[in-house]
Design an enzyme around this catalytic site. Structure first.
Site, PDB file in Angstrom:
ATOM      1  N   HIS A 136       0.867  -1.179  -0.085  1.00  0.00           N
ATOM      2  CA  HIS A 136      -0.092   0.654  -0.187  1.00  0.00           C
ATOM      3  C   HIS A 136       0.595   1.436  -0.336  1.00  0.00           C
ATOM      4  O   HIS A 136       1.993   1.255   0.270  1.00  0.00           O
ATOM      5  CB  HIS A 136      -0.706   0.256   1.446  1.00  0.00           C
ATOM      6  CG  HIS A 136      -2.833   0.892   0.773  1.00  0.00           C
ATOM      7  ND1 HIS A 136      -2.110   2.630   1.321  1.00  0.00           N
ATOM      8  CD2 HIS A 136      -3.555   0.378   0.515  1.00  0.00           C
ATOM      9  CE1 HIS A 136      -3.064   2.369   0.860  1.00  0.00           C
ATOM     10  NE2 HIS A 136      -3.694   1.509   0.778  1.00  0.00           N
ATOM     11  N   HIS A 137       0.188   2.256  -0.514  1.00  0.00           N
ATOM     12  CA  HIS A 137       1.104   3.333  -0.898  1.00  0.00           C
ATOM     13  C   HIS A 137       1.728   4.262   0.568  1.00  0.00           C
ATOM     14  O   HIS A 137       2.023   4.902   1.080  1.00  0.00           O
ATOM     15  CB  HIS A 137       0.636   4.215  -1.918  1.00  0.00           C
ATOM     16  CG  HIS A 137       1.365   5.462  -2.898  1.00  0.00           C
ATOM     17  ND1 HIS A 137       2.152   5.890  -2.183  1.00  0.00           N
ATOM     18  CD2 HIS A 137       1.336   5.933  -4.026  1.00  0.00           C
ATOM     19  CE1 HIS A 137       2.965   6.410  -2.582  1.00  0.00           C
ATOM     20  NE2 HIS A 137       2.733   6.729  -3.853  1.00  0.00           N
ATOM     21  N   ALA A 138      -0.083   3.691   1.467  1.00  0.00           N
ATOM     22  CA  ALA A 138       0.347   4.163   2.966  1.00  0.00           C
ATOM     23  C   ALA A 138       1.901   3.519   3.610  1.00  0.00           C
ATOM     24  O   ALA A 138       2.320   4.452   4.483  1.00  0.00           O
ATOM     25  CB  ALA A 138      -0.772   3.952   3.856  1.00  0.00           C
ATOM     26  N   ASN A 309       5.623   7.472   2.926  1.00  0.00           N
ATOM     27  CA  ASN A 309       6.010   8.192   2.464  1.00  0.00           C
ATOM     28  C   ASN A 309       6.788   9.961   2.298  1.00  0.00           C
ATOM     29  O   ASN A 309       6.488  10.539   3.535  1.00  0.00           O
ATOM     30  CB  ASN A 309       4.694   8.832   1.576  1.00  0.00           C
ATOM     31  CG  ASN A 309       4.303   7.624   1.344  1.00  0.00           C
ATOM     32  OD1 ASN A 309       4.373   7.604  -0.067  1.00  0.00           O
ATOM     33  ND2 ASN A 309       3.023   7.052   1.434  1.00  0.00           N
TER      34      ASN A 309
END
Length: 477
Positions: A136-138, A309
């Site tokens: 997941h980009h999280a 991120n």
């Protein structure tokens, strides 16, 4: 590390995952040599998981949305769930592999578990096997994903055997009363922290003004100036198609050395040329400038090997209306230079710096504005990868193909990664809206070829774009 709050940016990727928009990213990794024994690969991964403890953690959302979600150890963590084994039927062609990758990327990650998966894929032709990785980009951005690859894989085919780590015991989940109390405290102390930050701003006026200007550029004029509509911007479903296009990194570097700009400028220019060809093939107008969302890493050296991120969402012009490839590159170079001189990246960092001060709901709204899908037509993300070979249990990694994600009303995304002298463009398309993704891939090959030729190189002349376009027209008929 248990109980760490998600950053504003990490949490925004959770909130952006709505309907058919899956917010995971990942890569296809292809290896030379006979397939791995799955039990050996599981043990290899298990011995290194202590280096990335976030991979044993899941997201816990506080009751009543009091404060940002937090990372907690998953008491039911089972590595066998996250590392999966499958095989292609004979003959194990690239077409079969693309279909498998597309199916894997069509499936949303389970929010009740740690947000990652790896698929070990046997049966590829030419005595190869693959690993499909998604997270997941999280959990990660492009650069932290590259760091993760360097942790899980080896620099030599015969590395020293990794020591057996201490048995892992999950930390107990925090009591609900503590989660609620800490969330309420986070909200209550926000104004006081904001006041202290304002006081520091008085002492450091230049820095404060720079941050304020950056936020105004980040959240300002583009909000009232949405990107033009295009066939890429349409409703999407949950299913995906994938393709990839290889090119030698030296050929791309020759283009930037002879014609000017950076490798990223050449990448964006090649994408602009591909989109132009595809639009004209569809009979759509290619007479206006579109807009790309180009994530730029703001990760510092001391943040290497950390997950989460550290990116700024830069919105760059995509000059599909410029016909000549050299003029198109010059337009991209000029625009990207202007972006670097602007305060967009500074604004993204300043916005992130407010996460301990402003109310979570306000920060979530700001993050949604920053990543608003109305502000760009297509994602173009370029991540520099390792320029040396990597190995897993003695097998050499031959190539890495990255894949991005499709936000709401975005049917196409480009991800690019370099590895050991090569560059791979990973194309992700919506299954229904981009049934001609082959045409986009062939158009990208043609766009790269004309840039290489303009720089004095000798690109291959495959004619793939013409063949793919003809096949697409026959399919429509």
């Amino acid at each position: 590390m248990t109980g760490d709050r998600l950053s504003v940016l990490d949490n925004s990727f959770l909130e952006l995952e709505q309907g058919p928009s899956h917010m995971h990213v990942g890569a296809l990794l292809v290896f030379d040599g006979p397939p791995l024994d799955c039990a050996d690969f599981l043990e290899h991964t298990r011995r290194r998981l202590h280096l990335v403890p976030r991979y044993r953690q899941k997201v816990l959302t506080p009751p009543m949305d009091l404060g940002r979600p937090m990372w907690v150890d998953d008491p039911c963590f089972n590595l066998d769930y996250h590392v999966r084994h499958t095989s292609l039927p004979r003959p194990g062609t690239q077409e079969q592999l693309t279909k498998l990758v597309a199916r894997v990327f069509s499936q949303r990650l389970d929010r009740t578990k740690p947000l990652w998966e790896m698929w070990l894929v046997d049966g590829l032709e030419d005595d190869r096997f693959a690993i499909i990785s998604k997270a997941h980009h999280a959990l990660i951005d492009g650069m932290s994903g590259v760091d993760l690859i360097s942790v899980l894989f080896d620099l030599t085919p015969d590395p020293p055997e990794a020591q057996q780590p201490e048995p892992w015991e999950p930390q107990p989940l925090p009591p609900t009363t503590r989660v609620v109390a800490e969330g309420a405290r986070e909200v209550a102390l926000g104004p006081a922290r904001l006041a202290r930050r304002a006081l520091r701003s008085v002492r450091e006026p230049a820095r404060a003004v720079e941050g304020a200007l950056g936020i105004s550029q980040l959240l300002g004029p583009p909000v009232v100036s949405p990107a033009p509509r295009s066939p890429m911007n349409t409703s999407i479903g949950p299913h995906r198609r994938v393709r990839w296009v290889p090119v030698e990194l030296d050929a791309v570097k020759q283009v930037k050395d002879e014609l000017g700009g950076t490798v990223n400028d050449v990448v964006v220019t090649a994408v602009a040329g591909a989109v132009r060809r595809w639009l004209l093939h569809r009979g759509a107008p290619a007479d206006r400038e579109l807009r790309a969302m180009v994530p730029v890493s703001v990760r510092t050296e001391d943040q290497r090997h950390t997950l989460g991120n550290r990116v700024a969402a830069m919105r760059a012009p995509l000059p599909v209306h410029v016909e000549h490839p050299v003029a198109r590159l010059e337009a991209v170079r000029s625009a990207m230079t202007g972006l670097k001189e602007s305060k967009q990246a500074v604004g993204a960092e300043a916005l992130t710096g407010l996460q301990d001060f402003a109310p979570p709901t306000l920060l979530a709204q700001a993050a949604r504005i920053n990543f608003s899908t109305r502000l760009f037509n297509v994602i173009v993300t370029n991540v520099p990868g390792p320029q040396f070979p990597l190995y897993v249990l003695g097998r050499r990694m031959a190539e890495i193909v990255p894949f991005a994600f499709l936000p709401k009303d975005h049917a196409l995304a480009f991800a690019v990664m370099s590895y050991h002298g090569g560059l791979r463009f990973g194309l992700l398309g919506d299954y229904d809206a981009l049934d001609d993704l082959d045409v986009v891939a062939a158009a990208l090959e043609a766009s790269l070829a004309e840039l290489i030729e303009a720089a004095g190189g000798s690109p291959p002349r495959s004619g793939r774009f013409d063949r793919a376009a003809a096949e697409s027209r026959r399919a429509v008929r």
